[in-house]
Design an enzyme around this catalytic site. Structure first.
Site, PDB file in Angstrom:
ATOM      1  N   GLY A  10     -47.702  21.425  97.028  1.00 23.19           N
ATOM      2  CA  GLY A  10     -48.694  21.126  95.992  1.00 23.19           C
ATOM      3  C   GLY A  10     -48.242  19.842  95.322  1.00 23.19           C
ATOM      4  N   GLY A  15     -46.667  19.139  90.762  1.00 22.76           N
ATOM      5  CA  GLY A  15     -45.836  18.794  91.922  1.00 22.76           C
ATOM      6  C   GLY A  15     -45.389  17.333  91.879  1.00 22.76           C
ATOM      7  N   ARG A  89     -55.660  25.791  85.105  1.00 23.15           N
ATOM      8  CA  ARG A  89     -56.670  26.343  84.184  1.00 23.15           C
ATOM      9  C   ARG A  89     -57.647  25.280  83.721  1.00 23.15           C
ATOM     10  NH1 ARG A  89     -54.283  29.548  79.240  1.00 23.15           N
ATOM     11  NH2 ARG A  89     -52.293  28.465  79.506  1.00 23.15           N
ATOM     12  N   ARG A  95     -54.544  32.392  82.244  1.00 19.99           N
ATOM     13  CA  ARG A  95     -53.814  32.252  83.514  1.00 19.99           C
ATOM     14  C   ARG A  95     -54.244  33.344  84.492  1.00 19.99           C
ATOM     15  NH1 ARG A  95     -49.935  31.465  79.471  1.00 19.99           N
ATOM     16  NH2 ARG A  95     -49.164  29.342  79.362  1.00 19.99           N
ATOM     17  N   VAL A 125     -44.287  28.170  90.643  1.00 24.80           N
ATOM     18  CA  VAL A 125     -44.815  27.630  89.387  1.00 24.80           C
ATOM     19  C   VAL A 125     -46.301  28.006  89.236  1.00 24.80           C
ATOM     20  CG1 VAL A 125     -45.091  25.516  87.999  1.00 24.80           C
ATOM     21  CG2 VAL A 125     -43.206  25.683  89.625  1.00 24.80           C
ATOM     22  N   ASN A 127     -49.805  29.803  88.817  1.00 25.39           N
ATOM     23  CA  ASN A 127     -50.186  30.914  87.936  1.00 25.39           C
ATOM     24  C   ASN A 127     -51.225  31.821  88.575  1.00 25.39           C
ATOM     25  OD1 ASN A 127     -48.770  30.797  85.441  1.00 25.39           O
ATOM     26  ND2 ASN A 127     -49.749  28.812  85.051  1.00 25.39           N
ATOM     27  N   ARG A 158     -41.158  24.947  74.570  1.00 27.74           N
ATOM     28  CA  ARG A 158     -42.247  24.806  73.587  1.00 27.74           C
ATOM     29  C   ARG A 158     -41.833  25.417  72.247  1.00 27.74           C
ATOM     30  NH1 ARG A 158     -46.955  26.220  77.898  1.00 27.74           N
ATOM     31  NH2 ARG A 158     -47.432  24.063  78.474  1.00 27.74           N
ATOM     32  N   HIS A 182     -45.225  35.349  81.711  1.00 22.37           N
ATOM     33  CA  HIS A 182     -45.733  34.040  81.301  1.00 22.37           C
ATOM     34  C   HIS A 182     -47.193  34.185  80.900  1.00 22.37           C
ATOM     35  CE1 HIS A 182     -45.978  29.775  80.985  1.00 22.37           C
ATOM     36  NE2 HIS A 182     -46.695  29.582  82.064  1.00 22.37           N
TER      37      HIS A 182
HETATM   38  N1  APR Z   1     -51.379  24.326 100.255  1.00 27.40           N
HETATM   39  C1  APR Z   1     -50.800  23.267  99.643  1.00 27.40           C
HETATM   40  N2  APR Z   1     -51.305  22.706  98.515  1.00 27.40           N
HETATM   41  C2  APR Z   1     -52.423  23.231  98.013  1.00 27.40           C
HETATM   42  C3  APR Z   1     -53.066  24.340  98.604  1.00 27.40           C
HETATM   43  C4  APR Z   1     -52.495  24.900  99.771  1.00 27.40           C
HETATM   44  N3  APR Z   1     -53.045  25.937 100.393  1.00 27.40           N
HETATM   45  N4  APR Z   1     -54.166  24.619  97.857  1.00 27.40           N
HETATM   46  C5  APR Z   1     -54.199  23.740  96.851  1.00 27.40           C
HETATM   47  N5  APR Z   1     -53.161  22.890  96.945  1.00 27.40           N
HETATM   48  C6  APR Z   1     -52.813  21.746  96.109  1.00 27.40           C
HETATM   49  C7  APR Z   1     -54.044  20.965  95.631  1.00 27.40           C
HETATM   50  O1  APR Z   1     -54.566  20.144  96.666  1.00 27.40           O
HETATM   51  C8  APR Z   1     -53.475  20.182  94.453  1.00 27.40           C
HETATM   52  O2  APR Z   1     -53.027  18.885  94.831  1.00 27.40           O
HETATM   53  O3  APR Z   1     -52.191  22.142  94.897  1.00 27.40           O
HETATM   54  C9  APR Z   1     -52.275  21.024  93.996  1.00 27.40           C
HETATM   55  C10 APR Z   1     -52.435  21.551  92.582  1.00 27.40           C
HETATM   56  O4  APR Z   1     -52.388  20.457  91.738  1.00 27.40           O
HETATM   57  P1  APR Z   1     -53.289  20.347  90.425  1.00 27.40           P
HETATM   58  O5  APR Z   1     -54.698  20.709  90.753  1.00 27.40           O
HETATM   59  O6  APR Z   1     -53.020  19.037  89.802  1.00 27.40           O
HETATM   60  O7  APR Z   1     -52.715  21.548  89.508  1.00 27.40           O
HETATM   61  P2  APR Z   1     -51.379  21.531  88.625  1.00 27.40           P
HETATM   62  O8  APR Z   1     -51.694  21.148  87.238  1.00 27.40           O
HETATM   63  O9  APR Z   1     -50.315  20.823  89.356  1.00 27.40           O
HETATM   64  O10 APR Z   1     -51.056  23.107  88.583  1.00 27.40           O
HETATM   65  C11 APR Z   1     -50.678  23.809  89.758  1.00 27.40           C
HETATM   66  O11 APR Z   1     -49.263  25.391  88.619  1.00 27.40           O
HETATM   67  O12 APR Z   1     -48.797  25.914  86.379  1.00 27.40           O
HETATM   68  C12 APR Z   1     -49.591  26.194  87.492  1.00 27.40           C
HETATM   69  O13 APR Z   1     -51.614  26.951  86.451  1.00 27.40           O
HETATM   70  C13 APR Z   1     -51.045  25.936  87.243  1.00 27.40           C
HETATM   71  O14 APR Z   1     -51.699  27.276  89.115  1.00 27.40           O
HETATM   72  C14 APR Z   1     -51.555  25.945  88.660  1.00 27.40           C
HETATM   73  C15 APR Z   1     -50.433  25.266  89.433  1.00 27.40           C
END
Ligand code: APR
Length: 326
Positions: A10, A15, A89, A95, A125, A127, A158, A182
């Site tokens: 991710g 990430g 979210r 969450r 990480v 949720n 926090r 969490h």
């Molecule tokens: N395999 C790999 N990556 C994936 C997959 C998958 N099957 N499905 C989604 N992704 C990637 C998305 O393409 C995206 O780039 O996961 C990434 C998530 O990034 P964001 O949308 O920016 O979300 P982010 O704010 O990083 O949060 C990720 O962590 O804290 C938690 O609640 C939050 O569940 C969320 C996660």
């Protein structure tokens, strides 16, 4: 000697920011993995982020090799895998609302981690955190000390930030710990909070302490309302605090979602079964090397039991979606 290999699944907000902190601290070589965007096959976002970050090396003086990929073969031999894949979210969401989408994603990711990085330590990480740690553990079949969740590192940061703001002192001088899942029912512990050893109750009136506790509990939601998406700087920072403790075998004590049975009355509150929930852990090269326990007072026990019950319900909802995870 071989450098640590840290794979981040991710490459979104959290990430990408994890990769940033990990490179800046030169914790090892980094692989950023994401999926291809279906209607934009010309884009390769993880490769782009990796290249952009690599170009910080000469400025920030790090030599971490950073790779961006769509291919799980590139995570082979990882020492640590951080799972941030999944939906964040949006305003108005809890969450828990993410379970429907993210359970399937984390299951799929974990199958690949099991296949390609079978000896890794996994930090989840995504949720809803405590349930997603359970999904990763069940799917990988890894021993419990090699699977954990990042939540407490962020939640306690926090809590300390809000106390430091209230007191007008350095965040470095606030010590605190926190228990529970969490969610908004996490359990910050003012009784065990001090400012360089001075009990917090001697420095702030109860109402002000409670306001900081309450703000820490909903701190994630406060940021979602402001930004329209989940927080990412502090979640990533908390994650890399855990990665650093493991890579450098520091034996740091950090609250993490870790497997508990007798600790903090988890089995008694969960029909005789263990559970992943936020507790103080000793983190070192083996992963969660120990869960530290202490005697809770009646109020803390009540809050902890409520939090365990919440995690229990989330896992039940997850197992309903994927009965093979029972
Ligand atoms: N395999 C790999 N990556 C994936 C997959 C998958 N099957 N499905 C989604 N992704 C990637 C998305 O393409 C995206 O780039 O996961 C990434 C998530 O990034 P964001 O949308 O920016 O979300 P982010 O704010 O990083 O949060 C990720 O962590 O804290 C938690 O609640 C939050 O569940 C969320 C996660």
């Amino acid at each position: 000697m071989r450098r640590a290999k840290i794979s981040i699944i991710g490459a979104g907000n959290i990430g990408g920011t994890c990769a940033h902190w990990a490179a800046a601290k030169e914790l090892g070589d980094i692989v950023l993995l994401d999926i291809q965007i279906k209607d934009k096959p010309e884009l390769h976002m993880p490769k782009g982020k990796a290249l952009d970050l690599a170009c910080c090396g000469p400025i920030e003086n790090f030599d971490s090799r950073i790779t961006g990929t769509f291919d799980y073969a590139d995570i082979a031999d990882s020492d640590i895998v951080v799972i941030t894949a999944g939906m964040p979210r949006k305003p108005g969401m809890s969450r828990d609302d993410l379970v429907q989408v993210n359970a399937g994603i984390v299951k799929n990711v974990s199958e690949n981690v099991k296949k390609y990085a079978p000896n890794s330590i996994v930090i989840v990480v995504s949720n809803p955190l405590d349930a997603m740690v359970y999904v990763a553990w069940k799917t990988t079949g890894f021993p419990t000390h090699r699977v954990m969740g990042q939540a407490g590192a962020l939640d306690v940061a926090r809590y300390k930030t809000f106390l430091a703001m209230e007191l007008g002192v350095s965040v470095e001088d606030i010590q605190g710990i926190l228990l529970g899942g969490h969610g908004d029912d996490m359990v910050p512990l003012p009784r065990l909070t001090s400012v360089n050893g001075i009990p917090i109750h001697d420095l702030l009136p109860a109402a002000k302490i409670q306001a900081c506790v309450d703000r820490a509990k909903v701190g994630g939601g406060e940021i979602v309302k402001l930004m329209g998406t989940s927080a990412f700087y502090a979640p990533a920072s908390g994650t890399i605090e855990m990665v650093e403790a493991i890579v450098r075998d520091k034996k740091r004590i950090i609250p993490c979602a870790a497997w508990c049975e007798d600790q903090f009355g988890v089995k008694a509150a969960n029909n005789g079964k263990g559970l992943f929930v936020g507790v103080p852990c000793v983190l070192g090269s083996k992963g969660v090397e120990k869960v530290l326990t202490f005697t809770m007072n009646a109020e803390e026990k009540k809050f902890m039991d409520e939090s365990i019950n919440h995690v229990k319900d989330l896992i039940a909802a997850t197992v309903k979606l994927f009965p093979d995870l029972a």
